[in-house]
Design a protein around this motif. Structure first.
Motif, short mmCIF file in Angstrom:
data_model
loop_
_atom_site.label_atom_id
_atom_site.label_comp_id
_atom_site.label_asym_id
_atom_site.label_seq_id
_atom_site.Cartn_x
_atom_site.Cartn_y
_atom_site.Cartn_z
N ALA A 73 103.15 -0.40 79.73
CA ALA A 73 104.43 1.27 79.96
C ALA A 73 103.60 2.18 81.41
O ALA A 73 104.55 3.20 81.59
CB ALA A 73 104.31 2.00 78.47
N GLY A 74 102.97 2.26 81.15
CA GLY A 74 102.28 2.42 83.09
C GLY A 74 101.64 3.90 82.27
O GLY A 74 101.24 4.89 82.86
N ALA A 75 101.38 4.17 80.35
CA ALA A 75 100.78 5.32 80.49
C ALA A 75 99.00 4.86 79.74
O ALA A 75 99.08 4.34 78.99
CB ALA A 75 102.00 5.71 79.18
N GLY A 76 98.53 5.67 79.92
CA GLY A 76 96.90 5.54 79.33
C GLY A 76 96.31 6.91 79.92
O GLY A 76 96.69 7.68 80.52
N PRO A 77 95.63 6.78 79.21
CA PRO A 77 94.56 6.18 78.66
C PRO A 77 95.16 6.22 77.31
O PRO A 77 95.91 7.13 76.59
CB PRO A 77 93.06 6.42 78.39
CG PRO A 77 93.49 8.12 78.27
CD PRO A 77 94.37 7.98 79.96
N ASN A 78 95.35 5.09 76.51
CA ASN A 78 96.58 4.30 75.46
C ASN A 78 95.42 4.14 74.47
O ASN A 78 96.13 3.91 73.29
CB ASN A 78 97.68 3.22 75.94
CG ASN A 78 98.99 3.54 74.78
OD1 ASN A 78 99.27 4.95 73.87
ND2 ASN A 78 99.20 2.05 74.65
N THR A 79 93.87 4.30 74.63
CA THR A 79 93.67 3.56 73.30
C THR A 79 92.09 4.71 73.06
O THR A 79 91.18 4.15 71.77
CB THR A 79 92.97 2.38 73.76
OG1 THR A 79 91.46 2.47 75.11
CG2 THR A 79 93.37 1.14 74.06
N ARG A 80 92.70 5.75 73.05
CA ARG A 80 91.65 6.60 73.37
C ARG A 80 91.58 7.43 71.46
O ARG A 80 90.58 7.28 71.03
CB ARG A 80 92.14 7.81 73.10
CG ARG A 80 91.73 8.05 74.97
CD ARG A 80 91.66 9.59 74.94
NE ARG A 80 90.63 10.02 76.59
CZ ARG A 80 91.53 10.66 77.56
NH1 ARG A 80 92.05 12.15 76.84
NH2 ARG A 80 90.77 11.51 78.57
N ARG A 81 92.12 5.85 70.51
CA ARG A 81 92.56 6.92 69.11
C ARG A 81 91.67 5.79 68.43
O ARG A 81 90.50 6.10 67.37
CB ARG A 81 93.51 6.26 68.10
CG ARG A 81 94.14 5.34 68.42
CD ARG A 81 95.40 4.81 68.13
NE ARG A 81 96.60 3.79 67.95
CZ ARG A 81 96.61 2.87 66.75
NH1 ARG A 81 95.65 3.49 65.75
NH2 ARG A 81 96.37 1.59 66.51
N HIS A 82 90.90 4.78 69.31
CA HIS A 82 90.24 3.98 68.91
C HIS A 82 88.73 4.44 69.16
O HIS A 82 88.19 5.07 69.98
CB HIS A 82 90.58 2.98 69.35
CG HIS A 82 91.60 1.98 69.19
ND1 HIS A 82 91.13 1.02 67.79
CD2 HIS A 82 92.41 2.11 69.93
CE1 HIS A 82 92.69 0.88 68.24
NE2 HIS A 82 93.40 1.00 69.30
#
Length: 321
Positions: A73-82
């Motif tokens: 999707a070109g959206a980031g950062p997308n893993t900060r919930r981890h």
């Protein structure tokens, strides 16, 4: 990177790693090569592929799904919930896999005006990344970094930049990890560091006479005019608040340290100690090169070639200044 706390430095580094991972997509996700957009069933397909890939690897499925979706999707950062520990380990694995390497290294470029507290926070952040991401971390302080000087070592560098366009952390994937080196178990000399033992210092300025590895490498270096200026078993003081560091081999003018490690350096505790020493020396402007004992004994010409190239590049850089 600018002055920052340990946690902020870790977060910024992980975000930059995620940016690089997104740039390398879909190289690290088998089967996603033909998926270029989120249109149609793109997102659903990427989720399915990430779940299937995680099942056969050490990756955590929800993390890999978030990373893949964000990359597509070109959206980031997308893993900060981890948790950051999970992000560090997962991103390091993804980047290494994408480049076909066993591991990767992170190069941090701090400003030159860090005060003591900021420098300490940087060292702690680097150590955290080493411990939790199993990354090799290099800190470049106004000096060329090993990855910039050893292209023949098999280093690939997808460059990252900050939003302002300034150079940010770069990720290096390297055949030899951190250009590492060491001795085998039958090469310990009396007092040489082994698990649970302390090391008695070798003769200052000379190779330890009971170390076959040091003796062998010195004999080879003695025949090479470019190796002038070296000193064995030298003590350096990286800073006023840091204990002196004893190094195996030093070119002081070129600010180059060479470490020869034994098999005991593979242990978790010794590995962490080595990385901390390396970071402290790098903060003081030294490059740290490490070679395995097998490299010195079985492929010494390659070791010599790497050293020659590194020193030549350092000397050209000094002349350029």
């Amino acid at each position: 990177m600018g002055p920052s706390s340990q946690s902020a430095t870790v977060t910024a580094s992980l975000d930059q790693l995620e940016t690089v991972a997104a740039q390398l997509f879909p190289a690290w996700l088998p089967g996603a090569e033909g998926i270029a957009t989120t249109a149609g069933g793109g997102l659903a397909a990427v989720r399915s592929l990430a779940i299937a890939h995680a099942a056969g690897t050490a990756q955590y499925s929800p993390f890999l799904v978030d990373l893949a979706v964000g990359a597509l999707a070109g959206a980031g950062p997308n893993t900060r919930r981890h948790p950051p520990e999970m992000r560090a380990a997962g991103l390091a694995r993804v980047i290494a896999a994408a480049l076909g390497r066993p591991g990767c290294a992170l190069l941090l470029r701090p400003p030159d005006d860090l005060d003591e507290n900021e420098a300490l926070a940087l060292v702690r952040a680097a150590q955290w990344l080493v411990d939790h991401g199993r990354l090799a971390v290099w800190i470049s302080s106004g000096s060329p970094a090993p990855g910039d000087l050893l292209p023949e070592a098999g280093i690939a560098r997808p460059a990252g930049t900050t939003a302002a366009g300034r150079p940010g952390p770069k990720v290096h994937s390297t055949v030899r990890g951190t250009v590492r080196c060491g001795r085998t178990t039958d090469d310990h000399y009396p007092g040489e560091r082994q698990p649970g033992k302390s090391r008695r210092a070798g003769r200052h300025g000379k190779p330890h006479p009971a170390s076959r590895t040091e003796t062998l490498l010195e004999a080879a270096l003695a025949t090479r005019p470019w190796a002038v200026g070296r000193a064995w078993n030298h003590t350096l003081s990286p800073g006023p608040l840091v204990n002196p560091v004893r190094v195996d081999l030093l070119w002081k003018r070129e600010r180059c340290v060479v470490e020869l490690d034994g098999d005991d350096h593979r242990s978790a505790g010794k590995y962490a100690d080595d990385r901390q020493r390396d970071v402290l020396l790098q903060l003081d402007g030294y490059a740290v090169l490490r070679f395995t004992n097998a490299q010195v004994h079985d492929d010494i010409e390659n070791v010599l070639a790497l050293l020659q190239q590194f020193l030549a590049t350092r000397r050209r850089t000094r002349k350029g200044h």
